[in-house]
Design a protein around this motif. Structure first.
Motif, short mmCIF file in Angstrom:
data_model
loop_
_atom_site.label_atom_id
_atom_site.label_comp_id
_atom_site.label_asym_id
_atom_site.label_seq_id
_atom_site.Cartn_x
_atom_site.Cartn_y
_atom_site.Cartn_z
N ARG A 64 0.83 -1.20 0.00
CA ARG A 64 0.00 0.00 0.00
C ARG A 64 0.87 1.26 0.00
O ARG A 64 0.53 2.27 -0.63
N GLY A 65 2.00 1.18 0.72
CA GLY A 65 2.91 2.32 0.75
C GLY A 65 3.51 2.60 -0.62
O GLY A 65 3.59 3.77 -1.04
N ILE A 67 2.20 1.71 -3.55
CA ILE A 67 1.11 2.19 -4.39
C ILE A 67 0.82 3.67 -4.14
O ILE A 67 0.65 4.45 -5.08
N HIS A 68 0.81 4.05 -2.86
CA HIS A 68 0.55 5.45 -2.51
C HIS A 68 1.63 6.37 -3.08
O HIS A 68 1.32 7.46 -3.60
N GLN A 69 2.88 5.93 -3.03
CA GLN A 69 3.98 6.73 -3.58
C GLN A 69 3.80 6.94 -5.08
O GLN A 69 4.02 8.04 -5.60
N GLU A 71 0.99 6.76 -6.75
CA GLU A 71 -0.18 7.61 -6.98
C GLU A 71 0.19 9.08 -6.84
O GLU A 71 -0.25 9.92 -7.64
N GLN A 72 1.00 9.40 -5.83
CA GLN A 72 1.44 10.79 -5.65
C GLN A 72 2.27 11.26 -6.83
O GLN A 72 2.12 12.38 -7.31
N THR A 75 -0.02 11.77 -9.87
CA THR A 75 -0.82 12.98 -9.70
C THR A 75 0.02 14.22 -10.02
O THR A 75 -0.46 15.15 -10.68
N LYS A 91 -5.14 5.72 -10.93
CA LYS A 91 -5.36 4.41 -10.34
C LYS A 91 -4.10 3.57 -10.47
O LYS A 91 -3.54 3.44 -11.56
#
Length: 315
Positions: A64-65, A67-69, A71-72, A75, A91
């Motif tokens: 999850r970490g 994936i979050h990186q 995504e940032q 973006t 996504k």
């Protein structure tokens, strides 16, 4: 008619420049209705699943970490491309086979086109198609647009490589869809639309085996048939004769020549539908053409094509 407004863009994880996203925004901004773009990435790191020192929950937290990186990052890099006129989302999924993740997203998100960047060779200026590209071309249920350059060239054209001599319902229907798509995209990208078709050279062995055979008469008849078929297709879609090319030779020779002569920035190719084991291939002609052209390629499936990855057909 607006075509392709629910767009799936595959991110290039290796670069901040995203030519596929740039092309998607070009198409979406000129749509007659509001478009939605999903900026998509599939990531996987084998080491995260092999860390026996960690619990399942800890491994999930690590994934999850990551994936979050991503995504940032996505973006941030998308800020230079997006605007308020288009609905936009990012996504990221964890999957060890990118093409399967992309096609699964097509089905779950009801996307009507995939847009993905291709690798460009720095020396030869040729486009190199990755294994993921080929899997998408062969197995995607939706059209796949492979993008070469971020910037759309001025005074360029878009070609649709139609197969006008066939009486097959599949080919006739595919030709109509290709022309409608050609007109829509060329309008959105302010390009000149052209239809391209090839007709075969008279086989040399026929003149040897049949001395009474007249190759000139035969070639003229074949050419006339293709010209009349092309005329019927262009008139059906209100296109001018100057917007058509009918050349003698193999498609893999005629189409690249037309690309060069007409300054084409995109070629639309139809792919024949197959069943059984051969369904994983898009057809020799399309593959040979793709290998020889240096521009965007849009591969279009015929009606009734069923992807081998369609969850409805999964056992």
């Amino acid at each position: 008619m607006s075509i392709y407004n629910n767009i799936l863009v595959v991110a290039d994880i290796n670069h901040d420049e995203q030519p596929a996203l740039a092309r998607a925004m070009q198409l979406a901004s000129k749509s007659q209705s509001r478009s939605h773009i999903t900026f998509f990435l599939s990531i996987y790191d084998f080491s995260y699943d092999m860390t026996s020192m960690l619990s399942i929950d800890e491994r999930d937290a690590m994934r999850r970490g990551v994936i979050h990186q991503r995504e940032q990052w996505m973006t941030k890099i998308s800020e230079d491309y997006t605007n308020d006129s288009v609905d936009f989302e990012v996504k990221v999924v964890w999957h060890n086979r990118p093409y399967e993740a992309i096609i699964a997203q097509v089905f779950s998100g009801n996307h009507d086109i995939i847009i993905k960047g291709t690798r460009k060779h720095d020396v030869l200026e040729s486009v190199i198609f990755t294994p993921t590209d080929w899997h998408l071309l062969r197995k995607s249920p939706t059209p796949v647009l492979l993008v070469k350059n971020q910037h759309w060239p001025e005074n360029s054209s878009v070609l649709a490589a139609v197969h006008v001599a066939s009486e097959s319902e599949a080919h006739i229907g595919l030709n109509d869809r290709m022309v409608e798509l050609l007109q829509d995209i060329s309008t959105r990208l302010e390009a000149k639309p052209y239809l391209v078709n090839s007709y075969p050279v008279t086989p040399a062995n026929i003149t040897i085996e049949l001395p009474e055979f007249d190759p000139t008469t035969y070639t003229d008849a074949v050419r006339a048939h293709h010209l009349m078929s092309m005329k019927a297709l262009r008139q059906k879609h209100s296109m001018d004769e100057e917007q058509t090319v009918v050349g003698q030779g193999l498609p893999e020779d005629v189409i690249p020549e037309a690309v060069n002569d007409l300054n084409a920035a995109m070629v639309i190719l139809g792919t024949t539908g197959r069943t059984g084991l051969s369904a994983v291939f898009i057809g020799n002609t399309a593959e040979h053409v793709i290998d020889k052209i240096d521009c965007d390629v849009l591969a279009l499936k015929p009606e009734g094509f069923v992807s081998p990855l369609d969850p409805k057909t999964a056992v």
